[in-house]
Design a protein around this motif. Sequence first.
Motif, PDB file in Angstrom:
ATOM      1  N   VAL A  88      12.384 -10.550  19.327  1.00  0.00           N
ATOM      2  CA  VAL A  88      12.520 -11.130  17.989  1.00  0.00           C
ATOM      3  C   VAL A  88      11.774 -10.245  17.001  1.00  0.00           C
ATOM      4  CG1 VAL A  88      11.974 -13.099  16.494  1.00  0.00           C
ATOM      5  CG2 VAL A  88      12.791 -13.484  18.832  1.00  0.00           C
ATOM      6  N   ARG A  89      12.499  -9.719  16.034  1.00  0.00           N
ATOM      7  CA  ARG A  89      11.854  -8.904  15.004  1.00  0.00           C
ATOM      8  C   ARG A  89      11.116  -9.810  14.016  1.00  0.00           C
ATOM      9  NH1 ARG A  89      17.088  -5.056  14.475  1.00  0.00           N
ATOM     10  NH2 ARG A  89      16.330  -3.327  15.759  1.00  0.00           N
ATOM     11  N   VAL A  90       9.933  -9.369  13.611  1.00  0.00           N
ATOM     12  CA  VAL A  90       9.132 -10.130  12.658  1.00  0.00           C
ATOM     13  C   VAL A  90       8.725  -9.201  11.517  1.00  0.00           C
ATOM     14  CG1 VAL A  90       7.067 -11.533  12.300  1.00  0.00           C
ATOM     15  CG2 VAL A  90       8.255 -11.601  14.508  1.00  0.00           C
ATOM     16  N   ALA A  91       8.884  -9.676  10.290  1.00  0.00           N
ATOM     17  CA  ALA A  91       8.439  -8.959   9.100  1.00  0.00           C
ATOM     18  C   ALA A  91       7.392  -9.814   8.396  1.00  0.00           C
ATOM     19  CB  ALA A  91       9.614  -8.681   8.165  1.00  0.00           C
ATOM     20  N   VAL A  92       6.291  -9.205   8.004  1.00  0.00           N
ATOM     21  CA  VAL A  92       5.157  -9.932   7.436  1.00  0.00           C
ATOM     22  C   VAL A  92       4.981  -9.515   5.977  1.00  0.00           C
ATOM     23  CG1 VAL A  92       2.708 -10.468   7.628  1.00  0.00           C
ATOM     24  CG2 VAL A  92       4.056 -10.005   9.701  1.00  0.00           C
ATOM     25  N   GLU A  93       4.863 -10.520   5.096  1.00  0.00           N
ATOM     26  CA  GLU A  93       4.673 -10.265   3.669  1.00  0.00           C
ATOM     27  C   GLU A  93       3.332 -10.860   3.211  1.00  0.00           C
ATOM     28  OE1 GLU A  93       7.094 -10.610  -0.593  1.00  0.00           O
ATOM     29  OE2 GLU A  93       7.718 -11.850   1.099  1.00  0.00           O
ATOM     30  N   PRO A  94       2.220 -10.125   3.399  1.00  0.00           N
ATOM     31  CA  PRO A  94       0.947 -10.587   2.846  1.00  0.00           C
ATOM     32  C   PRO A  94       0.985 -10.487   1.313  1.00  0.00           C
ATOM     33  CG  PRO A  94       0.636  -8.858   4.509  1.00  0.00           C
ATOM     34  CD  PRO A  94       2.068  -8.859   4.112  1.00  0.00           C
ATOM     35  N   ARG A  95       0.231 -11.363   0.654  1.00  0.00           N
ATOM     36  CA  ARG A  95       0.233 -11.310  -0.810  1.00  0.00           C
ATOM     37  C   ARG A  95      -1.167 -11.344  -1.422  1.00  0.00           C
ATOM     38  NH1 ARG A  95       4.357 -15.704  -2.819  1.00  0.00           N
ATOM     39  NH2 ARG A  95       3.507 -16.868  -1.047  1.00  0.00           N
ATOM     40  N   HIS A  96      -2.196 -11.275  -0.589  1.00  0.00           N
ATOM     41  CA  HIS A  96      -3.564 -11.138  -1.092  1.00  0.00           C
ATOM     42  C   HIS A  96      -3.985  -9.685  -0.886  1.00  0.00           C
ATOM     43  CE1 HIS A  96      -7.921 -11.631  -1.472  1.00  0.00           C
ATOM     44  NE2 HIS A  96      -7.688 -12.797  -2.052  1.00  0.00           N
ATOM     45  N   PRO A  97      -4.543  -9.045  -1.915  1.00  0.00           N
ATOM     46  CA  PRO A  97      -4.816  -7.599  -1.797  1.00  0.00           C
ATOM     47  C   PRO A  97      -5.790  -7.219  -0.696  1.00  0.00           C
ATOM     48  CG  PRO A  97      -5.796  -8.528  -3.811  1.00  0.00           C
ATOM     49  CD  PRO A  97      -4.880  -9.572  -3.254  1.00  0.00           C
ATOM     50  N   SER A  98      -6.559  -8.163  -0.195  1.00  0.00           N
ATOM     51  CA  SER A  98      -7.516  -7.825   0.864  1.00  0.00           C
ATOM     52  C   SER A  98      -6.840  -7.433   2.170  1.00  0.00           C
ATOM     53  CB  SER A  98      -8.470  -9.000   1.107  1.00  0.00           C
ATOM     54  OG  SER A  98      -7.767 -10.143   1.566  1.00  0.00           O
ATOM     55  N   TRP A  99      -5.555  -7.701   2.298  1.00  0.00           N
ATOM     56  CA  TRP A  99      -4.837  -7.347   3.530  1.00  0.00           C
ATOM     57  C   TRP A  99      -4.580  -5.850   3.650  1.00  0.00           C
ATOM     58  CZ3 TRP A  99      -3.791 -10.469   7.604  1.00  0.00           C
ATOM     59  CH2 TRP A  99      -3.856 -11.855   7.397  1.00  0.00           C
ATOM     60  N   TRP A 100      -4.727  -5.115   2.562  1.00  0.00           N
ATOM     61  CA  TRP A 100      -4.353  -3.703   2.618  1.00  0.00           C
ATOM     62  C   TRP A 100      -5.508  -2.893   3.200  1.00  0.00           C
ATOM     63  CZ3 TRP A 100      -0.103  -5.585   2.365  1.00  0.00           C
ATOM     64  CH2 TRP A 100       0.429  -6.277   1.277  1.00  0.00           C
ATOM     65  N   ASN A 101      -5.625  -2.945   4.519  1.00  0.00           N
ATOM     66  CA  ASN A 101      -6.687  -2.220   5.217  1.00  0.00           C
ATOM     67  C   ASN A 101      -6.188  -1.749   6.578  1.00  0.00           C
ATOM     68  OD1 ASN A 101      -7.225  -4.371   7.260  1.00  0.00           O
ATOM     69  ND2 ASN A 101      -7.900  -5.533   5.472  1.00  0.00           N
ATOM     70  N   ASP A 102      -6.965  -0.907   7.204  1.00  0.00           N
ATOM     71  CA  ASP A 102      -6.558  -0.301   8.480  1.00  0.00           C
ATOM     72  C   ASP A 102      -6.402  -1.343   9.583  1.00  0.00           C
ATOM     73  OD1 ASP A 102      -6.523   2.191   7.321  1.00  0.00           O
ATOM     74  OD2 ASP A 102      -8.517   2.761   8.035  1.00  0.00           O
ATOM     75  N   ALA A 103      -7.228  -2.385   9.554  1.00  0.00           N
ATOM     76  CA  ALA A 103      -7.135  -3.398  10.604  1.00  0.00           C
ATOM     77  C   ALA A 103      -5.794  -4.119  10.551  1.00  0.00           C
ATOM     78  CB  ALA A 103      -8.288  -4.396  10.469  1.00  0.00           C
ATOM     79  N   THR A 104      -5.342  -4.448   9.349  1.00  0.00           N
ATOM     80  CA  THR A 104      -4.026  -5.076   9.201  1.00  0.00           C
ATOM     81  C   THR A 104      -2.931  -4.161   9.724  1.00  0.00           C
ATOM     82  OG1 THR A 104      -4.759  -6.320   7.254  1.00  0.00           O
ATOM     83  CG2 THR A 104      -2.384  -6.032   7.549  1.00  0.00           C
ATOM     84  N   ARG A 105      -3.002  -2.923   9.318  1.00  0.00           N
ATOM     85  CA  ARG A 105      -1.964  -1.985   9.743  1.00  0.00           C
ATOM     86  C   ARG A 105      -1.925  -1.845  11.259  1.00  0.00           C
ATOM     87  NH1 ARG A 105      -0.525   3.764   6.800  1.00  0.00           N
ATOM     88  NH2 ARG A 105       1.372   4.170   8.004  1.00  0.00           N
TER      89      ARG A 105
END
Length: 251
Positions: free
Chosen positions: A131-148
Amino acid sequence: MILVGTSGWQYRDWRGRFYPERLPQRLWLEHFAAGFATVEVNNAFYRLPERETFATWRARTPDDFCVAVKMSRYLTHVKRLRDPAEPVARFLDRATALGDRLGPVLVQLPPNLPADPDTLDATLRRFPADVRVAVEPRHPSWWNDATRRVLERRRAALVWADRLSRPVAPLWRTTDFGYLRLHEGRARPWPRYGRAALAAWVRRLTQAYGPDEPAYVYFNNDPGGAAIVDAVAFAGLAHAAGHATTRVPPS
């Protein structure tokens, strides 16, 4: 391959613009699927349909049709990704009635949910590998190496999102498929997109993903039928640049 569609199909103001005036609303899905090969279902976010509804959608659409489904808000906005086992299982029990029509599952996070990569990882772990999953975070704190790293490890796509013809997320490639949502353009009449903005997104997608990697593109700017017009224009620009796209209605 670029799969081009819209976020939903049941918009009353599309009557007379996309749907014939006399076409009953109960036949709109068939009409939509004749013009497009994919759609993103947003109403599952507000109220998860029964399994029979998903099975009916499968029966009413052609073999090559693909349905991306937005995850229920119960998981993302009520539970805020905590205790994901039951919400994910219930969602999949129903949505898998689409069979081979099931496309990516869209997990859109609340704008006030700050980054928690471990909780996201625990959620993504609940989805089977097929099952393919696409994630749309919307808080700017998500833009980090751990998320990636979480997205890459779980082979989930980071949603590329656009508002007012500008990216609102990093253009990370985290797996072997892309997912782009276009919410609102800057052209007239509102909320249309201009050709330059659409051409820029064609370039970004085709630079990041090869011809054998699917890139799902959904126009969420539905008022006044803008999504239909822009989806057709986007596919035309992609085709003119030599890229394969799924069908769209004639312009």
